[in-house]
Design a protein around this motif. Sequence first.
Motif, PDB file in Angstrom:
ATOM      1  N   ASP A   1     -31.725 122.587 -48.140  1.00  0.00           N
ATOM      2  CA  ASP A   1     -32.662 123.010 -49.171  1.00  0.00           C
ATOM      3  C   ASP A   1     -33.591 124.114 -48.680  1.00  0.00           C
ATOM      4  OD1 ASP A   1     -31.710 121.350 -51.131  1.00  0.00           O
ATOM      5  OD2 ASP A   1     -33.204 119.803 -50.813  1.00  0.00           O
ATOM      6  N   SER A   2     -34.070 124.008 -47.446  1.00  0.00           N
ATOM      7  CA  SER A   2     -35.044 124.980 -46.981  1.00  0.00           C
ATOM      8  C   SER A   2     -34.463 126.385 -46.963  1.00  0.00           C
ATOM      9  CB  SER A   2     -35.589 124.588 -45.606  1.00  0.00           C
ATOM     10  OG  SER A   2     -34.541 124.510 -44.665  1.00  0.00           O
ATOM     11  N   ILE A   3     -33.192 126.541 -46.644  1.00  0.00           N
ATOM     12  CA  ILE A   3     -32.575 127.877 -46.654  1.00  0.00           C
ATOM     13  C   ILE A   3     -32.499 128.403 -48.086  1.00  0.00           C
ATOM     14  CG2 ILE A   3     -30.443 129.160 -46.196  1.00  0.00           C
ATOM     15  CD1 ILE A   3     -30.003 127.219 -43.816  1.00  0.00           C
ATOM     16  N   PHE A   4     -32.081 127.557 -49.014  1.00  0.00           N
ATOM     17  CA  PHE A   4     -31.986 127.969 -50.415  1.00  0.00           C
ATOM     18  C   PHE A   4     -33.351 128.405 -50.951  1.00  0.00           C
ATOM     19  CE2 PHE A   4     -32.212 127.076 -54.971  1.00  0.00           C
ATOM     20  CZ  PHE A   4     -31.114 127.780 -55.431  1.00  0.00           C
ATOM     21  N   TYR A   5     -34.402 127.670 -50.613  1.00  0.00           N
ATOM     22  CA  TYR A   5     -35.726 127.951 -51.169  1.00  0.00           C
ATOM     23  C   TYR A   5     -36.499 129.000 -50.390  1.00  0.00           C
ATOM     24  CZ  TYR A   5     -35.064 124.322 -54.571  1.00  0.00           C
ATOM     25  OH  TYR A   5     -34.583 123.583 -55.621  1.00  0.00           O
ATOM     26  N   ASP A   6     -35.912 129.562 -49.328  1.00  0.00           N
ATOM     27  CA  ASP A   6     -36.571 130.663 -48.619  1.00  0.00           C
ATOM     28  C   ASP A   6     -36.770 131.867 -49.526  1.00  0.00           C
ATOM     29  OD1 ASP A   6     -37.044 129.518 -46.174  1.00  0.00           O
ATOM     30  OD2 ASP A   6     -35.229 130.326 -45.224  1.00  0.00           O
ATOM     31  N   GLN A   7     -35.815 132.128 -50.397  1.00  0.00           N
ATOM     32  CA  GLN A   7     -35.886 133.273 -51.305  1.00  0.00           C
ATOM     33  C   GLN A   7     -36.555 132.871 -52.614  1.00  0.00           C
ATOM     34  OE1 GLN A   7     -35.500 136.022 -50.248  1.00  0.00           O
ATOM     35  NE2 GLN A   7     -33.574 136.470 -49.300  1.00  0.00           N
ATOM     36  N   PRO A   8     -37.598 133.610 -53.027  1.00  0.00           N
ATOM     37  CA  PRO A   8     -38.224 133.301 -54.319  1.00  0.00           C
ATOM     38  C   PRO A   8     -37.256 133.543 -55.477  1.00  0.00           C
ATOM     39  CG  PRO A   8     -39.509 134.935 -53.089  1.00  0.00           C
ATOM     40  CD  PRO A   8     -38.237 134.718 -52.348  1.00  0.00           C
ATOM     41  N   ASP A  38     -48.169 118.573 -59.748  1.00  0.00           N
ATOM     42  CA  ASP A  38     -46.848 119.024 -60.189  1.00  0.00           C
ATOM     43  C   ASP A  38     -45.940 119.069 -58.964  1.00  0.00           C
ATOM     44  OD1 ASP A  38     -44.793 120.029 -61.759  1.00  0.00           O
ATOM     45  OD2 ASP A  38     -45.503 122.100 -61.643  1.00  0.00           O
ATOM     46  N   ILE A  39     -45.075 118.051 -58.819  1.00  0.00           N
ATOM     47  CA  ILE A  39     -44.193 118.025 -57.655  1.00  0.00           C
ATOM     48  C   ILE A  39     -42.934 118.839 -57.937  1.00  0.00           C
ATOM     49  CG2 ILE A  39     -45.103 115.820 -56.853  1.00  0.00           C
ATOM     50  CD1 ILE A  39     -42.427 114.527 -57.704  1.00  0.00           C
ATOM     51  N   CYS A  40     -42.331 119.343 -56.872  1.00  0.00           N
ATOM     52  CA  CYS A  40     -41.186 120.252 -56.983  1.00  0.00           C
ATOM     53  C   CYS A  40     -41.584 121.451 -57.838  1.00  0.00           C
ATOM     54  CB  CYS A  40     -39.963 119.542 -57.547  1.00  0.00           C
ATOM     55  SG  CYS A  40     -39.461 118.080 -56.611  1.00  0.00           S
ATOM     56  N   SER A  41     -42.793 121.887 -57.658  1.00  0.00           N
ATOM     57  CA  SER A  41     -43.381 122.946 -58.470  1.00  0.00           C
ATOM     58  C   SER A  41     -42.832 124.315 -58.085  1.00  0.00           C
ATOM     59  CB  SER A  41     -44.903 122.916 -58.309  1.00  0.00           C
ATOM     60  OG  SER A  41     -45.536 123.759 -59.231  1.00  0.00           O
ATOM     61  N   GLY A  54     -58.279 119.900 -64.630  1.00  0.00           N
ATOM     62  CA  GLY A  54     -59.269 119.807 -63.567  1.00  0.00           C
ATOM     63  C   GLY A  54     -58.659 120.384 -62.304  1.00  0.00           C
ATOM     64  N   ASN A  55     -58.274 119.519 -61.381  1.00  0.00           N
ATOM     65  CA  ASN A  55     -57.590 119.921 -60.159  1.00  0.00           C
ATOM     66  C   ASN A  55     -56.088 119.857 -60.434  1.00  0.00           C
ATOM     67  OD1 ASN A  55     -57.174 120.591 -57.450  1.00  0.00           O
ATOM     68  ND2 ASN A  55     -57.173 118.446 -56.820  1.00  0.00           N
ATOM     69  N   VAL A  56     -55.452 121.007 -60.550  1.00  0.00           N
ATOM     70  CA  VAL A  56     -54.020 121.079 -60.848  1.00  0.00           C
ATOM     71  C   VAL A  56     -53.331 121.626 -59.598  1.00  0.00           C
ATOM     72  CG1 VAL A  56     -52.244 122.008 -62.378  1.00  0.00           C
ATOM     73  CG2 VAL A  56     -54.518 121.455 -63.292  1.00  0.00           C
ATOM     74  N   VAL A  57     -52.582 120.757 -58.936  1.00  0.00           N
ATOM     75  CA  VAL A  57     -52.006 121.086 -57.635  1.00  0.00           C
ATOM     76  C   VAL A  57     -50.488 121.154 -57.737  1.00  0.00           C
ATOM     77  CG1 VAL A  57     -51.813 120.383 -55.214  1.00  0.00           C
ATOM     78  CG2 VAL A  57     -53.914 119.889 -56.493  1.00  0.00           C
ATOM     79  N   GLY A  58     -49.924 122.207 -57.206  1.00  0.00           N
ATOM     80  CA  GLY A  58     -48.478 122.334 -57.106  1.00  0.00           C
ATOM     81  C   GLY A  58     -48.012 121.935 -55.720  1.00  0.00           C
ATOM     82  N   LEU A  59     -46.941 121.177 -55.662  1.00  0.00           N
ATOM     83  CA  LEU A  59     -46.321 120.777 -54.400  1.00  0.00           C
ATOM     84  C   LEU A  59     -44.875 121.240 -54.479  1.00  0.00           C
ATOM     85  CD1 LEU A  59     -46.454 119.190 -51.728  1.00  0.00           C
ATOM     86  CD2 LEU A  59     -46.007 117.116 -53.039  1.00  0.00           C
ATOM     87  N   GLY A  60     -44.540 122.263 -53.689  1.00  0.00           N
ATOM     88  CA  GLY A  60     -43.203 122.835 -53.774  1.00  0.00           C
ATOM     89  C   GLY A  60     -42.766 123.444 -52.463  1.00  0.00           C
ATOM     90  N   MET A  61     -41.636 124.143 -52.506  1.00  0.00           N
ATOM     91  CA  MET A  61     -41.025 124.622 -51.266  1.00  0.00           C
ATOM     92  C   MET A  61     -41.158 126.119 -51.020  1.00  0.00           C
ATOM     93  SD  MET A  61     -37.661 122.230 -50.938  1.00  0.00           S
ATOM     94  CE  MET A  61     -37.134 123.073 -49.468  1.00  0.00           C
ATOM     95  N   ASN A  62     -41.516 126.903 -52.032  1.00  0.00           N
ATOM     96  CA  ASN A  62     -41.574 128.344 -51.830  1.00  0.00           C
ATOM     97  C   ASN A  62     -42.995 128.847 -52.086  1.00  0.00           C
ATOM     98  OD1 ASN A  62     -41.389 131.268 -52.854  1.00  0.00           O
ATOM     99  ND2 ASN A  62     -39.467 130.954 -51.752  1.00  0.00           N
ATOM    100  N   VAL A  76     -49.485 123.289 -52.257  1.00  0.00           N
ATOM    101  CA  VAL A  76     -49.086 122.867 -50.919  1.00  0.00           C
ATOM    102  C   VAL A  76     -47.594 123.137 -50.789  1.00  0.00           C
ATOM    103  CG1 VAL A  76     -48.826 120.909 -49.345  1.00  0.00           C
ATOM    104  CG2 VAL A  76     -50.839 121.055 -50.837  1.00  0.00           C
ATOM    105  N   VAL A  77     -47.211 123.793 -49.710  1.00  0.00           N
ATOM    106  CA  VAL A  77     -45.797 124.039 -49.436  1.00  0.00           C
ATOM    107  C   VAL A  77     -45.280 122.892 -48.577  1.00  0.00           C
ATOM    108  CG1 VAL A  77     -44.128 125.596 -48.372  1.00  0.00           C
ATOM    109  CG2 VAL A  77     -46.138 126.533 -49.558  1.00  0.00           C
ATOM    110  N   LYS A  78     -44.258 122.208 -49.098  1.00  0.00           N
ATOM    111  CA  LYS A  78     -43.729 121.049 -48.377  1.00  0.00           C
ATOM    112  C   LYS A  78     -42.333 120.724 -48.885  1.00  0.00           C
ATOM    113  CE  LYS A  78     -44.669 116.253 -47.285  1.00  0.00           C
ATOM    114  NZ  LYS A  78     -45.452 115.783 -46.197  1.00  0.00           N
ATOM    115  N   ASP A  79     -41.448 120.367 -47.957  1.00  0.00           N
ATOM    116  CA  ASP A  79     -40.097 119.933 -48.284  1.00  0.00           C
ATOM    117  C   ASP A  79     -40.099 118.402 -48.374  1.00  0.00           C
ATOM    118  OD1 ASP A  79     -37.415 119.224 -48.384  1.00  0.00           O
ATOM    119  OD2 ASP A  79     -36.798 120.628 -46.815  1.00  0.00           O
ATOM    120  N   LEU A  80     -40.096 117.888 -49.582  1.00  0.00           N
ATOM    121  CA  LEU A  80     -40.138 116.433 -49.781  1.00  0.00           C
ATOM    122  C   LEU A  80     -38.858 115.741 -49.331  1.00  0.00           C
ATOM    123  CD1 LEU A  80     -41.948 116.266 -53.232  1.00  0.00           C
ATOM    124  CD2 LEU A  80     -42.893 115.748 -50.968  1.00  0.00           C
TER     125      LEU A  80
END
Length: 124
Positions: A1-8, A38-41, A54-62, A76-80
């Motif tokens: 997944d990390s290789i795929f999500y390297d490119q926006p 918002d996970i996998c954002s 209010g506090n709207v947080v994205g959690l994604g890979m790119n 937050v950038v993170k590979d779940l």
Amino acid sequence: DSIFYDQPRLVYHIDDYAVRALTQYYSHHLKDGDDVLDICSSWVSHYPEEFKGGNVVGLGMNEYELSQNKQLSSYVVKDLNRDPIFPFQDESFDKVTCVVSVDYLNQPLEIFREISRVLRPGGE
């Protein structure tokens, strides 16, 4: 997944009808002031334009994709798939959203436990 999500990829992964239906759903379920995770954002969360969260947080890979999402307060950038533990305190959010990505998670039970942990009582 990390290789795929390297490119926006600033593309929609669902068609226009599905985007409208999802945004309409959110218009009935998101309330102004809600703290939302918002996970996998990505670059778009499909929330209604008029939504004032209010506090709207994205959690994604790119990072670039997340930085382009105008509806997020922060991200937050993170590979779940490597680590399914969310970097947030218990009972931090009113809502958790995840659009067209749950099927890519290889530890879904752990992710849903984390969703339960970070949701406030009565959250959804």
